[in-house]
Design a protein around this motif. Structure first.
Motif, PDB file in Angstrom:
ATOM      1  N   LYS A 161      66.305  50.683  43.795  1.00 39.40           N
ATOM      2  CA  LYS A 161      65.392  50.295  44.870  1.00 39.40           C
ATOM      3  C   LYS A 161      63.943  50.553  44.472  1.00 39.40           C
ATOM      4  CE  LYS A 161      67.681  48.896  48.633  1.00 39.40           C
ATOM      5  NZ  LYS A 161      67.387  47.586  49.270  1.00 39.40           N
ATOM      6  N   TRP A 162      63.762  51.628  43.647  1.00 36.60           N
ATOM      7  CA  TRP A 162      62.430  52.073  43.285  1.00 36.60           C
ATOM      8  C   TRP A 162      62.412  52.619  41.867  1.00 36.60           C
ATOM      9  CZ3 TRP A 162      59.809  50.970  47.721  1.00 36.60           C
ATOM     10  CH2 TRP A 162      60.523  51.035  48.919  1.00 36.60           C
ATOM     11  N   ILE A 163      61.254  52.522  41.207  1.00 38.08           N
ATOM     12  CA  ILE A 163      61.057  53.157  39.903  1.00 38.08           C
ATOM     13  C   ILE A 163      59.810  54.029  39.979  1.00 38.08           C
ATOM     14  CG2 ILE A 163      60.385  52.800  37.482  1.00 38.08           C
ATOM     15  CD1 ILE A 163      62.132  50.361  37.371  1.00 38.08           C
ATOM     16  N   ARG A 290      57.469  48.005  44.280  1.00 40.94           N
ATOM     17  CA  ARG A 290      58.437  49.102  44.349  1.00 40.94           C
ATOM     18  C   ARG A 290      58.361  50.046  43.144  1.00 40.94           C
ATOM     19  NH1 ARG A 290      62.742  48.763  47.778  1.00 40.94           N
ATOM     20  NH2 ARG A 290      62.599  47.093  49.325  1.00 40.94           N
ATOM     21  N   VAL A 291      57.289  49.940  42.384  1.00 40.10           N
ATOM     22  CA  VAL A 291      57.157  50.733  41.154  1.00 40.10           C
ATOM     23  C   VAL A 291      55.888  51.581  41.232  1.00 40.10           C
ATOM     24  CG1 VAL A 291      57.069  50.668  38.641  1.00 40.10           C
ATOM     25  CG2 VAL A 291      58.371  48.919  39.889  1.00 40.10           C
ATOM     26  N   PHE A 292      56.013  52.867  40.862  1.00 38.92           N
ATOM     27  CA  PHE A 292      54.917  53.822  40.971  1.00 38.92           C
ATOM     28  C   PHE A 292      54.658  54.487  39.623  1.00 38.92           C
ATOM     29  CE2 PHE A 292      57.507  53.527  44.728  1.00 38.92           C
ATOM     30  CZ  PHE A 292      56.589  53.333  45.756  1.00 38.92           C
ATOM     31  N   VAL A 293      53.434  54.969  39.447  1.00 41.20           N
ATOM     32  CA  VAL A 293      53.117  55.786  38.274  1.00 41.20           C
ATOM     33  C   VAL A 293      52.583  57.132  38.754  1.00 41.20           C
ATOM     34  CG1 VAL A 293      52.741  53.942  36.606  1.00 41.20           C
ATOM     35  CG2 VAL A 293      50.848  54.660  38.092  1.00 41.20           C
ATOM     36  N   ALA A 294      52.802  58.164  37.940  1.00 37.50           N
ATOM     37  CA  ALA A 294      52.359  59.514  38.280  1.00 37.50           C
ATOM     38  C   ALA A 294      52.062  60.280  36.997  1.00 37.50           C
ATOM     39  CB  ALA A 294      53.430  60.244  39.092  1.00 37.50           C
ATOM     40  N   GLY A 295      51.213  61.296  37.104  1.00 31.26           N
ATOM     41  CA  GLY A 295      50.898  62.124  35.944  1.00 31.26           C
ATOM     42  C   GLY A 295      50.135  61.353  34.882  1.00 31.26           C
ATOM     43  N   ASP A 296      50.424  61.650  33.612  1.00 33.18           N
ATOM     44  CA  ASP A 296      49.692  61.027  32.502  1.00 33.18           C
ATOM     45  C   ASP A 296      49.864  59.513  32.453  1.00 33.18           C
ATOM     46  OD1 ASP A 296      48.826  63.499  31.792  1.00 33.18           O
ATOM     47  OD2 ASP A 296      49.914  63.630  29.889  1.00 33.18           O
ATOM     48  N   ALA A 297      50.899  58.994  33.071  1.00 33.94           N
ATOM     49  CA  ALA A 297      51.060  57.539  33.140  1.00 33.94           C
ATOM     50  C   ALA A 297      49.954  56.915  33.989  1.00 33.94           C
ATOM     51  CB  ALA A 297      52.425  57.176  33.717  1.00 33.94           C
ATOM     52  N   ALA A 298      49.322  57.751  34.848  1.00 38.05           N
ATOM     53  CA  ALA A 298      48.289  57.256  35.758  1.00 38.05           C
ATOM     54  C   ALA A 298      46.896  57.766  35.424  1.00 38.05           C
ATOM     55  CB  ALA A 298      48.632  57.659  37.197  1.00 38.05           C
ATOM     56  N   HIS A 299      46.820  58.922  34.760  1.00 31.74           N
ATOM     57  CA  HIS A 299      45.504  59.497  34.458  1.00 31.74           C
ATOM     58  C   HIS A 299      45.604  60.481  33.299  1.00 31.74           C
ATOM     59  CE1 HIS A 299      47.007  62.923  36.929  1.00 31.74           C
ATOM     60  NE2 HIS A 299      47.400  61.974  37.762  1.00 31.74           N
TER      61      HIS A 299
END
Length: 546
Positions: A161-163, A290-299
């Motif tokens: 449903k989500w990544i 439905r896809v999110f980035v967090a941590g070093d993937a984002a900044h």
């Protein structure tokens, strides 16, 4: 699609991915977490844990991080070419815990140990990281995301449903989403860092040793028993060193370190090393569909200030409770838009703070290490968020956002971090006992705190709020120390007497006042309101059909 398997795929099993997984699992949402590396990563890497992150681990019940993280030793500088002390500096001055801030000051814990701790907590939910499993591509629709995974050369299609992309700066998730990653790459803060086992005559383990300087050649050695009783985290730097060449050779690393320490050295083992050059970049948004980035993937940012890993796990914690509510069908998926809206200003300001520290460190030739209280991350807020509500603050159009401020304990608004308070007497039990406010806050429910002069004053508010689902909303009454509690027949889950006045002080309550605080699952104050109608107005933005 038939979702008999986990609805959330987490890509990347560093601390950011692991915190995202644990937050969702505690919310009753199963996850699949993969990492393309065949074995768990080794190395100290980012070690600094600031107070706000320690609070986060406390909410998650990961007490080992609190107990095992240690204060950084004082940094000792030496006169050139000698072991004669030039000066000692404290990285972060010692700060005593307070009733409102129980986890004060700076602590260090290696990322390798942190990963082990978090993986053990996942195992309590029968969840383990699938190592050597790579995300190759994904396609999303209104209904879900189809991912193509590969392990040992064998491809697999997985419907989710989500990544959540916690796969680092070079990861595939951000790139395939097409998010921008604008910023700069710096040449003036490059280094070779790693873990080494060595002993040296006169080299004590009570100090963080600093030899040389940034202008020429320099070495920083931080003792850490996590590697061994002869273990150190090292940093090689300086304009005269060919760092890219040194990073390619274990022999050159040994020779360079030995040449910079003016005493007899026995090198036992190079455990891990990596070449590092500061990248200062961030995404234009934290999600697409439905896809999110967090941590070093984002900044990504300079390591000066030690904010990177801390910011990443705080990304994951912000996203986790919101995604859980959406997956449970308790809220509209538009709530997920607030993940990006709340984190973008924080990260943008954080990049400014850490870059400023980098510039000052380089300008001082590495001799400046003092850290500002802003780095404690206790002043981070989302007062500007569309889903927070404060009936006691006058709305100001175009009010400037100050998302990364220094904590001001004389001021408290919705969107701020919720303070702690100890020695709260829990009444109405067979054996009354003391508890803390932090022990109430957990990632799978909102906590409504009704501050009132007496239980009778709180009862009308509590009665009107009984209809909320107890699995995602908890009710607590906080009474002043002067309150006389003869009967505790109450719709509240908890009735607490603020024996020593810590809660009334931290939440800036006045005697005789009635006020309601709604604490979000991430320990942020979602609302400060007069009573029932304010609570309902806040939850109308969170839950469907409220």
């Amino acid at each position: 699609m038939n979702f008999v398997h986990p609805p959330v795929l987490i890509v990347g099993a560093g601390p950011v991915g692991l915190v995202a997984a644990l937050t969702l699992l505690q919310n009753g949402i199963s996850v699949r977490i993969i990492d393309k590396d065949p074995h768990p990563r080794i190395g100290q890497r980012g070690t600094g844990i600031w107070p706000r992150s320690r609070e986060l681990y406390n909410f998650l019940g990961v007490s080992e991080v609190i107990s095992l993280a240690k204060p950084a030793p004082p940094i000792r500088f030496y006169k050139p070419g000698t072991l004669e002390t030039l000066k000692d500096l404290v990285l972060v001055p010692h700060v005593e815990p307070t009733p409102a801030i129980p986890f004060n000051g700076h602590r260090s814990i290696g990322q390798q140990l942190l990963d082990v701790i978090l993986r053990r907590h996942l195992e309590k939910f029968s969840c383990s990281v699938e190592m050597g499993t790579e995300l190759r591509s994904f396609e999303q629709s209104d209904e879900g995301v189809t991912a193509v995974l590969a392990k040992n050369g064998i491809s697999e299609t997985f419907d989710a449903k989500w990544i959540i992309g916690a796969d680092g700066a070079k990861g595939i998730v951000r790139k395939q989403l097409g998010l921008t990653f604008l910023g700069e790459t710096r040449d003036d803060g490059q280094m070779v860092t790693g873990d080494i086992r060595l002993t040296g005559v006169g080299l004590d383990r009570l100090h963080w040793h600093q030899f040389g300087n940034i202008d020429e050649r320099g070495l920083s050695l931080r003792p850490t028993d996590e590697i061994g009783d002869d273990g150190w985290q090292f940093f090689l730097f300086g304009r005269e060193l060919d760092l890219t060449k040194i990073a390619e050779s274990e022999k050159l690393v040994f020779e360079t370190i030995v040449s910079l320490i003016p005493t007899e050295i026995s090198v036992n083992k190079l455990v891990w090393m990596s070449y590092f050059r500061p990248n200062i970049r961030m995404v234009n948004k934290f999600s697409e569909g439905r896809v999110f980035v967090a941590g070093d993937a984002a900044h990504v940012h300079s390591p000066t200030g030690g904010q990177g890993l801390n910011s990443g796990v705080q990304d994951a914690f912000n996203l986790g409770w919101k995604l859980a509510l959406v997956q449970k069908g308790l809220t509209d998926k538009s709530l997920l838009e607030t993940y990006s809206a709340e984190r973008l200003p924080v990260i943008s300001e954080m990049l400014g703070v850490t870059t400023s520290i980098l510039n000052k460190t380089i300008a001082s030739k590495g001799a400046r290490f003092e850290r500002s209280p802003i780095l404690f991350m206790l002043g981070i807020n989302c007062r500007f968020s569309t889903i927070v509500l404060d009936e006691f603050v006058t709305s100001v159009e175009e009010k400037p956002i100050n998302a990364y401020g220094v904590l001001d304990e004389e001021h408290l608004e919705a969107g701020d971090r919720a303070p702690d308070a100890p020695n709260m007497l829990q009444v109405g039990r067979a054996e009354p006992g003391a508890t803390t406010l932090f022990s109430l806050y957990r990632p799978w429910y909102h906590t409504i705190l009704v501050f009132a002069p007496s239980l009778a004053d709180a009862t009308p508010i509590l009665g009107a709020l009984e209809t909320y689902d107890k699995s995602v909303v908890r009710l607590a009454v906080v009474l002043p120390s002067s309150a006389s509690v003869t009967s505790v027949a109450s719709p509240a889950d908890l009735v607490l007497v603020d024996q020593e006045g810590h809660a009334y002080s931290a939440y800036l309550m006045e005697a005789g006042q009635t006020k309601v605080f709604v604490i979000r699952p991430d320990g942020v104050i979602g609302a400060i309101v007069h009573g029932t109608e304010g609570v309902k107005k806040y939850f109308s933005k969170i839950f469907v059909d409220t």
